[in-house]
Design a protein around this motif. Sequence first.
Motif, PDB file in Angstrom:
ATOM      1  N   LYS A 100       0.856  -1.126   0.127  1.00 17.40           N
ATOM      2  CA  LYS A 100      -0.065   0.291   0.144  1.00 17.40           C
ATOM      3  C   LYS A 100       0.845   1.678  -0.014  1.00 17.40           C
ATOM      4  N   ASP A 101       1.771   1.235  -0.255  1.00 16.38           N
ATOM      5  CA  ASP A 101       2.680   1.945   0.332  1.00 16.38           C
ATOM      6  C   ASP A 101       3.523   2.886  -1.487  1.00 16.38           C
ATOM      7  N   VAL A 102       2.557   4.130  -1.661  1.00 15.17           N
ATOM      8  CA  VAL A 102       2.993   4.417  -2.871  1.00 15.17           C
ATOM      9  C   VAL A 102       4.590   4.758  -3.671  1.00 15.17           C
ATOM     10  N   LYS A 103       5.070   5.071  -2.150  1.00 16.28           N
ATOM     11  CA  LYS A 103       6.511   5.349  -1.888  1.00 16.28           C
ATOM     12  C   LYS A 103       7.886   4.469  -2.818  1.00 16.28           C
ATOM     13  N   LEU A 104       7.375   3.291  -1.347  1.00 19.21           N
ATOM     14  CA  LEU A 104       8.365   1.915  -2.480  1.00 19.21           C
ATOM     15  C   LEU A 104       8.320   1.500  -3.699  1.00 19.21           C
ATOM     16  N   LYS A 105       9.142   1.353  -4.594  1.00 21.04           N
ATOM     17  CA  LYS A 105       9.279   0.933  -5.702  1.00 21.04           C
ATOM     18  C   LYS A 105       9.181  -0.638  -6.191  1.00 21.04           C
ATOM     19  N   LYS A 106       9.215  -1.038  -7.168  1.00 26.89           N
ATOM     20  CA  LYS A 106       8.924  -2.451  -7.343  1.00 26.89           C
ATOM     21  C   LYS A 106       9.843  -3.245  -6.854  1.00 26.89           C
ATOM     22  N   GLY A 107      11.481  -3.199  -7.383  1.00 28.25           N
ATOM     23  CA  GLY A 107      13.140  -3.825  -7.034  1.00 28.25           C
ATOM     24  C   GLY A 107      12.398  -3.981  -5.443  1.00 28.25           C
ATOM     25  N   THR A 108      12.663  -2.510  -4.427  1.00 24.94           N
ATOM     26  CA  THR A 108      12.001  -2.591  -2.944  1.00 24.94           C
ATOM     27  C   THR A 108      11.084  -3.398  -2.611  1.00 24.94           C
ATOM     28  N   ILE A 109       9.887  -3.485  -3.300  1.00 21.46           N
ATOM     29  CA  ILE A 109       9.186  -4.407  -2.492  1.00 21.46           C
ATOM     30  C   ILE A 109       9.502  -5.984  -3.335  1.00 21.46           C
ATOM     31  N   ALA A 110       9.524  -6.484  -3.905  1.00 17.33           N
ATOM     32  CA  ALA A 110      10.361  -7.696  -4.601  1.00 17.33           C
ATOM     33  C   ALA A 110      11.650  -8.350  -2.896  1.00 17.33           C
ATOM     34  N   LEU A 111      12.733  -7.253  -2.936  1.00 15.78           N
ATOM     35  CA  LEU A 111      13.377  -7.757  -1.656  1.00 15.78           C
ATOM     36  C   LEU A 111      12.639  -8.024  -0.702  1.00 15.78           C
ATOM     37  N   LEU A 112      11.702  -7.177  -0.323  1.00 18.95           N
ATOM     38  CA  LEU A 112      11.473  -6.976   1.061  1.00 18.95           C
ATOM     39  C   LEU A 112      10.194  -9.038   0.944  1.00 18.95           C
ATOM     40  N   GLN A 113       9.622  -8.913  -0.699  1.00 17.27           N
ATOM     41  CA  GLN A 113       8.969 -10.130  -0.688  1.00 17.27           C
ATOM     42  C   GLN A 113       9.909 -11.736   0.155  1.00 17.27           C
ATOM     43  N   TYR A 114      11.333 -11.231  -0.864  1.00 19.99           N
ATOM     44  CA  TYR A 114      12.984 -12.460  -0.248  1.00 19.99           C
ATOM     45  C   TYR A 114      12.828 -12.411   0.886  1.00 19.99           C
ATOM     46  N   LEU A 115      13.042 -11.157   1.554  1.00 19.13           N
ATOM     47  CA  LEU A 115      12.751 -11.228   2.955  1.00 19.13           C
ATOM     48  C   LEU A 115      12.257 -12.179   3.911  1.00 19.13           C
ATOM     49  N   VAL A 116      11.008 -11.688   3.823  1.00 16.89           N
ATOM     50  CA  VAL A 116       9.639 -12.407   4.530  1.00 16.89           C
ATOM     51  C   VAL A 116       9.510 -13.808   3.852  1.00 16.89           C
ATOM     52  N   HIS A 117      10.403 -14.134   2.705  1.00 23.22           N
ATOM     53  CA  HIS A 117      10.773 -15.824   2.598  1.00 23.22           C
ATOM     54  C   HIS A 117      11.682 -16.370   3.233  1.00 23.22           C
ATOM     55  N   LYS A 118      12.468 -15.387   3.470  1.00 16.70           N
ATOM     56  CA  LYS A 118      13.620 -15.956   3.553  1.00 16.70           C
ATOM     57  C   LYS A 118      13.921 -16.376   5.007  1.00 16.70           C
ATOM     58  N   SER A 119      12.768 -15.844   5.933  1.00 14.36           N
ATOM     59  CA  SER A 119      12.928 -14.987   7.491  1.00 14.36           C
ATOM     60  C   SER A 119      12.421 -16.465   8.293  1.00 14.36           C
ATOM     61  N   ASN A 120      12.974 -16.090   9.808  1.00 13.49           N
ATOM     62  CA  ASN A 120      12.009 -16.979  10.788  1.00 13.49           C
ATOM     63  C   ASN A 120      10.781 -15.858  10.576  1.00 13.49           C
ATOM     64  N   LYS A 121      10.369 -15.690  12.026  1.00 11.69           N
ATOM     65  CA  LYS A 121       9.097 -14.037  12.334  1.00 11.69           C
ATOM     66  C   LYS A 121       9.719 -13.697  12.298  1.00 11.69           C
ATOM     67  N   GLU A 122      11.388 -13.262  12.614  1.00  9.65           N
ATOM     68  CA  GLU A 122      11.503 -11.461  12.746  1.00  9.65           C
ATOM     69  C   GLU A 122      12.413 -11.117  12.177  1.00  9.65           C
ATOM     70  N   GLN A 123      13.621 -11.692  12.255  1.00 13.79           N
ATOM     71  CA  GLN A 123      14.771 -12.201  11.219  1.00 13.79           C
ATOM     72  C   GLN A 123      15.153 -12.837   9.742  1.00 13.79           C
ATOM     73  N   CYS A 124      16.468 -12.257   9.532  1.00 14.26           N
ATOM     74  CA  CYS A 124      16.812 -13.425   8.199  1.00 14.26           C
ATOM     75  C   CYS A 124      18.304 -12.772   8.370  1.00 14.26           C
ATOM     76  N   PHE A 125      19.375 -13.682   7.651  1.00 16.22           N
ATOM     77  CA  PHE A 125      20.427 -13.063   7.370  1.00 16.22           C
ATOM     78  C   PHE A 125      21.003 -13.856   5.824  1.00 16.22           C
ATOM     79  N   PRO A 126      20.419 -13.499   4.773  1.00 16.96           N
ATOM     80  CA  PRO A 126      21.166 -13.840   3.557  1.00 16.96           C
ATOM     81  C   PRO A 126      21.994 -13.704   2.917  1.00 16.96           C
ATOM     82  N   ALA A 127      23.079 -13.892   2.092  1.00 16.31           N
ATOM     83  CA  ALA A 127      24.004 -13.021   1.676  1.00 16.31           C
ATOM     84  C   ALA A 127      23.336 -12.215   0.581  1.00 16.31           C
ATOM     85  N   VAL A 128      24.112 -11.205   0.002  1.00 24.04           N
ATOM     86  CA  VAL A 128      24.102  -9.811  -1.052  1.00 24.04           C
ATOM     87  C   VAL A 128      23.601 -10.760  -2.310  1.00 24.04           C
ATOM     88  N   GLU A 129      24.297 -11.306  -2.300  1.00 18.55           N
ATOM     89  CA  GLU A 129      24.848 -12.674  -4.157  1.00 18.55           C
ATOM     90  C   GLU A 129      23.844 -13.300  -4.059  1.00 18.55           C
TER      91      GLU A 129
END
Length: 317
Positions: A16-45
């Motif tokens: 719902k955030d208009v200021k976020l671009k599609k690339g930023t939303i895609a990154l948040l999607q991946y972090l949500v997928h790889k995380s447990n309830k509150e954190q994750c630590f995937p490498a940039v690569e």
Amino acid sequence: MQRFETKYDLLNAAYKDVKLKKGTIALLQYLVHKSNKEQCFPAVETIAKALNVCKRTVQYNMRKLEKAGYVIRKDRWYNHQQMSNQYIFNFGITEDAPGQSRYSEIEKEKINGLISNMPEDCNGMKDEICQDKNNQVKINKAVELLKIYHMHLSSREKLLLIYLFHRANTKGVVYDIPVVFMDAIGIGNRTFEKLLRKLRNKNLIRIKYAGISGKKMLLIKLTGNVWKEAEASAVDNASAVIGIQDSWKNSQKTVTEQKQELKNNVQIIKNRSVLQKKDCRRINFRKINSSIWKNIWKKCKGAIQSGLEKIRVILRI
């Protein structure tokens, strides 16, 4: 009733955030997928490979997420060596509002009837990957998201497909007006239709438009199939074979045609050389004429100046 936010609340807020671009939303999607309830630590690569982007793009979008307040980044060290960063979701407190259904029961029944009558669209792919029409097995979203990140799709295709899985029910069905889908991932109408067409051709979704209560509704059924690179390479190989056949046909010319082409080329070269010679002669003739007129003008100019001086002397006397 107040409660702590979850990672899915953050993801819905990002849609719902208009200021976020599609690339930023895609990154948040991946972090949500790889995380447990509150954190994750995937490498940039690892993130860059999953999203089909470069490392610089990941770092840029991560800074955007930090600035917007969705993620907190921390360094990790072990034996004086830096490890991958730790990404902690910035949870807050939210209040559950009483839910209000956007569609009435009659509208929901119409939508379910249209979805059940939605035709299969395999688009010439193999029969074993086509889903059975009567198969109503519930989808496992975690497994399906893992499949998507291992598919050879573009970053925009992954963004849209993951958004559809987040919104889908247990049967893999999503329905809403098209503007809601476009606003959530920040794309325009043409891009949205192009992405839908690509995903449908890859047999990942089935689409149907319907008018319900004066609204143009978009009904999407997620097939749960896997798009393999081998299928894409098969299409490319087929087009390559067609191109080779065309080039072979063009090369099958008779000897007389080749001789005629050589003669025509020789004649064209001769004509060009004749024209170039004529142009050189014209240029030389112009240079000669200009030099003659310059000499004549110098002589006339000298004679006129000497005559004027004589006239001045005579007038003084």
